[in-house]
Design an enzyme around this catalytic site. Structure first.
Site, PDB file in Angstrom:
ATOM      1  N   LYS A 196       0.869  -1.179   0.000  1.00 45.68           N
ATOM      2  CA  LYS A 196       0.000   0.000   0.000  1.00 45.68           C
ATOM      3  C   LYS A 196       0.900   1.222   0.000  1.00 45.68           C
ATOM      4  CE  LYS A 196      -3.507   2.457   2.572  1.00 45.68           C
ATOM      5  NZ  LYS A 196      -4.538   2.397   3.604  1.00 45.68           N
ATOM      6  N   LYS A 249      -2.141  -1.599  -3.868  1.00 40.98           N
ATOM      7  CA  LYS A 249      -3.017  -0.422  -3.804  1.00 40.98           C
ATOM      8  C   LYS A 249      -2.200   0.844  -3.839  1.00 40.98           C
ATOM      9  CE  LYS A 249      -5.961   1.910  -0.564  1.00 40.98           C
ATOM     10  NZ  LYS A 249      -6.306   2.035   0.807  1.00 40.98           N
TER      11      LYS A 249
HETATM   12  C1  PBG Z   1      -7.359   3.270   5.579  1.00 40.95           C
HETATM   13  C2  PBG Z   1      -7.606   3.198   4.131  1.00 40.95           C
HETATM   14  C3  PBG Z   1      -7.458   4.202   3.158  1.00 40.95           C
HETATM   15  C4  PBG Z   1      -7.917   3.655   1.967  1.00 40.95           C
HETATM   16  C5  PBG Z   1      -8.287   2.350   2.234  1.00 40.95           C
HETATM   17  N1  PBG Z   1      -8.076   2.089   3.572  1.00 40.95           N
HETATM   18  C6  PBG Z   1      -7.031   5.599   3.280  1.00 40.95           C
HETATM   19  C7  PBG Z   1      -5.630   5.944   3.532  1.00 40.95           C
HETATM   20  O1  PBG Z   1      -4.755   5.093   3.690  1.00 40.95           O
HETATM   21  O2  PBG Z   1      -5.397   7.150   3.650  1.00 40.95           O
HETATM   22  C8  PBG Z   1      -7.992   4.371   0.646  1.00 40.95           C
HETATM   23  C9  PBG Z   1      -9.045   3.853  -0.264  1.00 40.95           C
HETATM   24  C10 PBG Z   1      -9.370   4.744  -1.391  1.00 40.95           C
HETATM   25  O3  PBG Z   1      -8.742   5.796  -1.628  1.00 40.95           O
HETATM   26  O4  PBG Z   1     -10.308   4.400  -2.114  1.00 40.95           O
HETATM   27  N2  PBG Z   1      -6.036   3.282   5.969  1.00 40.95           N
END
Ligand code: PBG
Length: 327
Positions: A196, A249
């Site tokens: 991520k 992601k």
């Molecule tokens: C929580 C999380 C996030 C997303 C998914 N889980 C936000 C972040 O990390 O700031 C983003 C999902 C999206 O942008 O559609 N940590």
């Protein structure tokens, strides 16, 4: 064999021939729809930067889950928007929290629809970071693990079929696995947000979940978008800790890593087509700059071609309809 003996265009002549040699077919049952469930919303609340997506009260979320099931989607991914936030994010493991109540309601009404829950603290902390803070404002990795494990267990107790940690703390998959096992949830799989990235494409999500960090950013825990080998290491570490599925992601700028993680782990891989990626397509389509249907089918199919077994997307309902009509 080369031109003129070989002509690649032969197999592109008709729709039937193109169908015959199509390598990748994306089906609705690989698409997961994210849902924002809110403890404070009494009716669906539009999210300005994500047209077509709403913060939902539990009852409305159940209704959307029903549509998802009717469309043959692979499942829903739940995010919670709590009424109260505090420094530890205690609402994350509240048995009466929106995620827990929605998971329970869906499992009761639609037992066949997989419910995946996002496990993180950022929607629940008043500072908006994904873990608890030390006195100096840095995120305390090890102290956060227990809270994440507690949150995942509360989701499993509520009925979640799969838990998906998105916090990027080191060791969280192992901590969650141990907690789930000790509470009798040894059959609950973990979908780890392994690779991520600290991405500009989460902006609209943070509006939806009101989870923008109050100070600083997430670069001390989410990955540097420049790093590919590190993404593979992250995924392999999660496998070693017991992840059943791994995720890359965002999705669109990371096709190389979907493929690399797939090859290296041999696990089912999910790609998350995130909020900013959705918002860009919607905005361009609204302006008349692109054909939304064609663009969405192309994007989601390309993620599947890159190696994603599971594609998480806010377009999932529309895509399911469009893919069904195309087939
Ligand atoms: C929580 C999380 C996030 C997303 C998914 N889980 C936000 C972040 O990390 O700031 C983003 C999902 C999206 O942008 O559609 N940590």
């Amino acid at each position: 064999m080369a031109f003129p003996t070989m002509r690649m265009r032969r197999l592109r002549t008709t729709a039937a021939l193109r169908g015959l040699v199509r390598e990748t077919e994306l089906r609705a049952d690989r698409l997961v729809l994210p849902l924002f469930v809110s403890e404070t919303a009494s009716t669906p609340e539009p999210i300005q930067s994500m047209p077509g997506v709403e913060r939902l009260p539990v009852g409305a979320a159940l209704q959307v889950a029903r549509e998802a099931a009717e469309l043959g989607l692979a499942g829903v991914l739940l995010f919670g928007v709590p009424a109260e936030k505090d420094s530890e994010g205690t609402a994350a493991w509240d048995e009466q929290g929106a995620v827990q109540l929605t998971a329970g309601a869906i499992k009761e009404a639609l037992p066949g629809l997989p419910v995946i829950t996002d496990v993180c603290l950022c929607e629940y902390t008043d500072h908006g970071h994904c873990g608890v803070l030390r006195g100096d404002g840095t995120v305390d990795n090890d102290a956060t693990l227990e809270l994440l494990a507690r949150t995942a267990a509360s989701h499993a107790r509520a009925g979640a079929d799969v838990v998906a940690p998105s916090d990027m703390m080191d060791g969280r998959v192992g901590a969650i696995r141990a907690e789930l096992d000790s509470e009798g949830f040894s059959d609950t799989p973990i979908l780890a947000y392994s690779a991520k990235f600290a991405s500009a494409f989460y902006g609209p999500f943070r509006e939806a979940a009101a989870s923008t960090p109050a100070f600083g950013d997430r670069r001390s825990y989410q990955m540097d978008p420049a790093n590919g080998r590190e993404a593979v290491r992250e995924a392999l570490l999660d496998v070693a800790e017991g992840a059943d599925m791994v995720m890359v992601k965002p999705a669109l700028a990371y096709g190389d890593l979907i493929s690399a993680v797939k090859r290296a782990t041999r696990l089912p891989v999910a790609a998350y087509n995130v909020s900013g990626e959705y918002a860009m397509v919607r905005a361009a389509a609204a302006a008349g700059y692109i054909d939304e249907r064609a663009a969405v089918c192309e994007i989601l199919t390309s993620l599947h071609r890159a190696g994603a077994d599971i594609v998480i997307s806010y377009h999932a309902k529309d895509a399911a309809r469009w893919l069904a009509r195309e087939a």
